[in-house]
Write a protein that holds these residues in place. Structure first.
Motif, PDB file in Angstrom:
ATOM      1  N   ALA A 142      -8.707   2.058   1.414  1.00 49.49           N
ATOM      2  CA  ALA A 142      -7.999   3.284   1.789  1.00 49.49           C
ATOM      3  C   ALA A 142      -7.321   3.847   0.546  1.00 49.49           C
ATOM      4  O   ALA A 142      -6.950   3.096  -0.356  1.00 49.49           O
ATOM      5  CB  ALA A 142      -6.965   2.973   2.864  1.00 49.49           C
ATOM      6  N   PRO A 143      -7.144   5.175   0.461  1.00 53.77           N
ATOM      7  CA  PRO A 143      -6.667   5.758  -0.799  1.00 53.77           C
ATOM      8  C   PRO A 143      -5.196   5.523  -1.131  1.00 53.77           C
ATOM      9  O   PRO A 143      -4.824   5.618  -2.291  1.00 53.77           O
ATOM     10  CB  PRO A 143      -6.938   7.253  -0.624  1.00 53.77           C
ATOM     11  N   THR A 144      -4.356   5.258  -0.151  1.00 55.21           N
ATOM     12  CA  THR A 144      -2.936   5.076  -0.488  1.00 55.21           C
ATOM     13  C   THR A 144      -2.387   3.806   0.146  1.00 55.21           C
ATOM     14  O   THR A 144      -2.943   3.272   1.101  1.00 55.21           O
ATOM     15  CB  THR A 144      -2.066   6.245   0.018  1.00 55.21           C
ATOM     16  N   ARG A 145      -1.256   3.387  -0.399  1.00 54.18           N
ATOM     17  CA  ARG A 145      -0.638   2.150   0.082  1.00 54.18           C
ATOM     18  C   ARG A 145      -0.190   2.283   1.522  1.00 54.18           C
ATOM     19  O   ARG A 145      -0.420   1.407   2.349  1.00 54.18           O
ATOM     20  CB  ARG A 145       0.572   1.815  -0.771  1.00 54.18           C
ATOM     21  N   GLU A 146       0.479   3.405   1.819  1.00 58.44           N
ATOM     22  CA  GLU A 146       1.003   3.571   3.175  1.00 58.44           C
ATOM     23  C   GLU A 146      -0.133   3.609   4.185  1.00 58.44           C
ATOM     24  O   GLU A 146       0.001   3.106   5.299  1.00 58.44           O
ATOM     25  CB  GLU A 146       1.835   4.856   3.269  1.00 58.44           C
ATOM     26  N   LEU A 147      -1.242   4.207   3.800  1.00 61.38           N
ATOM     27  CA  LEU A 147      -2.375   4.249   4.721  1.00 61.38           C
ATOM     28  C   LEU A 147      -2.959   2.845   4.891  1.00 61.38           C
ATOM     29  O   LEU A 147      -3.324   2.446   5.994  1.00 61.38           O
ATOM     30  CB  LEU A 147      -3.447   5.226   4.223  1.00 61.38           C
ATOM     31  N   THR A 156      -5.949  -0.865  -1.275  1.00 61.11           N
ATOM     32  CA  THR A 156      -6.136   0.305  -2.121  1.00 61.11           C
ATOM     33  C   THR A 156      -7.056  -0.129  -3.267  1.00 61.11           C
ATOM     34  O   THR A 156      -7.054  -1.308  -3.649  1.00 61.11           O
ATOM     35  CB  THR A 156      -4.792   0.810  -2.673  1.00 61.11           C
ATOM     36  N   PRO A 157      -7.844   0.794  -3.828  1.00 62.02           N
ATOM     37  CA  PRO A 157      -8.863   0.395  -4.801  1.00 62.02           C
ATOM     38  C   PRO A 157      -8.295  -0.312  -6.034  1.00 62.02           C
ATOM     39  O   PRO A 157      -8.850  -1.331  -6.473  1.00 62.02           O
ATOM     40  CB  PRO A 157      -9.530   1.704  -5.208  1.00 62.02           C
ATOM     41  N   GLY A 158      -7.195   0.201  -6.590  1.00 58.94           N
ATOM     42  CA  GLY A 158      -6.663  -0.357  -7.833  1.00 58.94           C
ATOM     43  C   GLY A 158      -6.284  -1.817  -7.679  1.00 58.94           C
ATOM     44  O   GLY A 158      -6.690  -2.672  -8.467  1.00 58.94           O
ATOM     45  N   ARG A 159      -5.500  -2.108  -6.663  1.00 64.23           N
ATOM     46  CA  ARG A 159      -5.044  -3.489  -6.473  1.00 64.23           C
ATOM     47  C   ARG A 159      -6.211  -4.416  -6.120  1.00 64.23           C
ATOM     48  O   ARG A 159      -6.270  -5.560  -6.565  1.00 64.23           O
ATOM     49  CB  ARG A 159      -3.960  -3.525  -5.397  1.00 64.23           C
TER      50      ARG A 159
END
Ligand SMILES: Nc1ncnc2c1ncn2[C@@H]1O[C@H](COP(=O)(O)OP(=O)(O)OP(=O)(O)O)[C@@H](O)[C@H]1O
Ligand SMILES: [Mg+2]
Length: 492
Positions: A77-82, A126-129
């Protein structure tokens, strides 16, 4: 009406759905759950707030084998909160089956995540983590049989595509891939199909790209009058919860500060804030402890907060797709909502572009005068007074009332009560830094640069046509490191 039973789901999942109060499927669920269960790759497109999470979540949960002690399902998912919100929804859906879902995102403790990873069946990341974990070899993905890209078009825009390719490379080739979003521009869909195995495309047929239950308005207004107009509209609309989208982080901070100075209960959220601050602001908003959330596009996608009644585009978004997602934070699961977009005279073309994509005319709203705003506020106070009379036992107050009536004129008394209930706004002048208007030409140039019935906590029944407003709030959102792409959203 299609029931979940008729899709042949297992008992434990049906039990969770019952606890959540889901009675019938939404159209995207009806059409994609059977394909998902068959093991097909699916590209699913349906309007905001129509249950895409469960549409990809249910088949994934059905395929988890509790005997296998490893991560078997992955959602990106694109954001942490999502990521957190999706993990919560999957946890609820998988509860009857004892499935454990872990959100992993930047800004939280890496070591703790590594320990927690051992005991979970599904990871929402999220993709980065996630890439961090893959590179450090702190996550094992060899048993993943289902991968989902939520907000697929956002994940595959040029800023994320390489990360996504790297992540998918780390998964077994024999796997099912599911892509979901409310929007799917053609060029992105073409990229998507290269990552998938003969995907079925399901596009829920709707006349318009936005849901009918959102009434869409615009006000045409010069930049310098935006802030005063915003506060007037807020006084007139008296939203239960409102999200105001601004173009940049600085803009968000300035608007949030300005609203506070005028006595509104508002806070800002954007990618430069710490994870802790982002979460606490969002949680306060979900609980109604702040009424107005001012946000960048970091809050545009996927967030599910049921009581958001109004969305204001303080700045018109750069992409028509972004408009669809932003206004989609209201009008969820069959509820009603309103969106109001501020358009400067030079941005009219951008509005037309949006109308073209969504196939929906946005209605013009007159700019209210300060007298109209004051009358609007009084109207709100009058309604509250009338509601108090209808909904309360006022016996305990009647003696005091009678005493007052002996001393004062009844009109004066009611007027005084109304005055006390009306929040008189401070007139402090608020000045915002100037911003460039969005022009269609610029938007296009930026694009080419880039190319580089519902849930209920306690078992009550809900369905998509249920107009009842529930106080039950749930939310979701975005995260992370900065990338020079797509309007500089905070991501991880
Ligand atoms: N079949 C159903 N019956 C009742 N409620 C449902 C059903 N399916 C989903 N919901 C609820 O509807 C709300 C919106 O669902 P969800 O967040 O999955 O929408 P979405 O399609 O992913 O929207 P977006 O495009 O904004 O991400 C959630 O609160 C969810 O729990
Ligand atoms: Mg969603």
């Amino acid at each position: 009406m299609t029931t979940f039973q008729s899709l042949g789901l297992s008992k434990p999942i049906l039990k969770s759905l019952d606890v959540m109060g889901f009675e019938e499927t939404t159209p995207i669920q009806e059409q994609t759950i059977p394909l998902g269960l068959e093991g097909k790759d699916v590209i699913g497109q349906a309007q905001t707030g129509t249950g895409k999470t469960a549409a990809f979540g249910i088949p994934m949960l059905e395929k988890i084998n509790k005997q296998v002690k490893a991560v078997q399902g992955l959602v990106i998912a694109p954001t942490r909160e999502l990521a957190i919100q999706v993990a919560e929804e999957l946890n609820r859906l998988g509860k009857g089956k004892g499935i454990r879902v872990l959100p992993i995102y930047g800004g939280s403790n890496m070591e703790r995540q590594i320990r927690a990873l051992k005991n979970n069946d599904i990871v929402v990341a999220t993709p980065g983590r996630l890439l961090d974990h893959i590179r450090r070899k702190t996550i094992k993905l060899q048993d993943v049989h289902t991968a989902v890209l939520d907000e697929a078009d956002e994940m595959l825009n040029m800023g994320f595509i390489e990360d996504i390719r790297d992540i998918l490379k780390a998964l077994p080739e024999e796997r099912q891939t599911l892509l979901f979003s409310a929007t799917m521009p053609k060029e992105i869909r073409d990229i998507a199909t290269t990552l998938m195995n003969n995907p079925e495309e399901v596009k829920v047929k709707a006349k318009e790209m936005t849901v009918e239950n959102i009434e869409q308005f615009f006000v045409e207004i010069p930049e310098k009058h935006k802030f005063d107009t915003l506060t007037r509209l807020l006084d007139i609309h008296d939203p239960a919860l409102a999200i105001i989208f601004g173009r940049t982080k600085r803009r968000v901070d300035e608007v949030a500060d300005g609203l506070q100075a005028r006595g509104f209960s508002a806070e800002g959220i954007h990618g430069d804030l710490t994870q802790g601050k982002r979460m606490s602001t969002l949680n306060k908003f979900k609980r109604g402890r702040i009424e107005i959330l001012v946000a960048t596009d970091v809050a545009a996608r996927g967030l599910d907060i049921s009581d958001v009644s109004h969305v204001y585009n303080f700045d018109i978004p750069q992409d028509p797709e972004s408009y669809v997602h932003r206004i989609g934070r209201t009008g969820r699961a069959g509820r009603k909502g309103k969106s109001i977009s501020f358009v400067t005279p030079r941005e009219k073309d951008q509005l037309h572009l949006i109308e073209k994509l969504t196939k929906k005319k946005v209605e013009r709203l007159k700019v209210p005068s300060s007298e109209e705003a004051a009358r609007g506020q009084q109207k709100v106070a009058v309604e509250k007074l009338a509601e108090t009379i209808t909904n309360n036992d006022l016996n305990n107050y009647k003696q005091a009332a009678n005493e007052l009536l002996e001393q004062y004129e009844s009109t004066d008394l009611v007027a005084a009560a109304l005055k006390m209930m009306t929040k008189e706004r401070s007139e402090v002048p608020v000045r915002l830094s100037s911003v460039q208007p969005i022009s269609v030409k610029n938007a296009q140039r930026d694009k080419s640069k880039k190319k580089g019935g519902y849930r209920k906590g306690g078992g009550g029944k809900r369905n998509f046509n249920n107009k009842n407003k529930s106080r039950n709030r749930n939310f979701s959102g975005k995260g992370g490191s900065k990338r020079g792409n797509y309007q500089n959203k905070g991501r991880s």
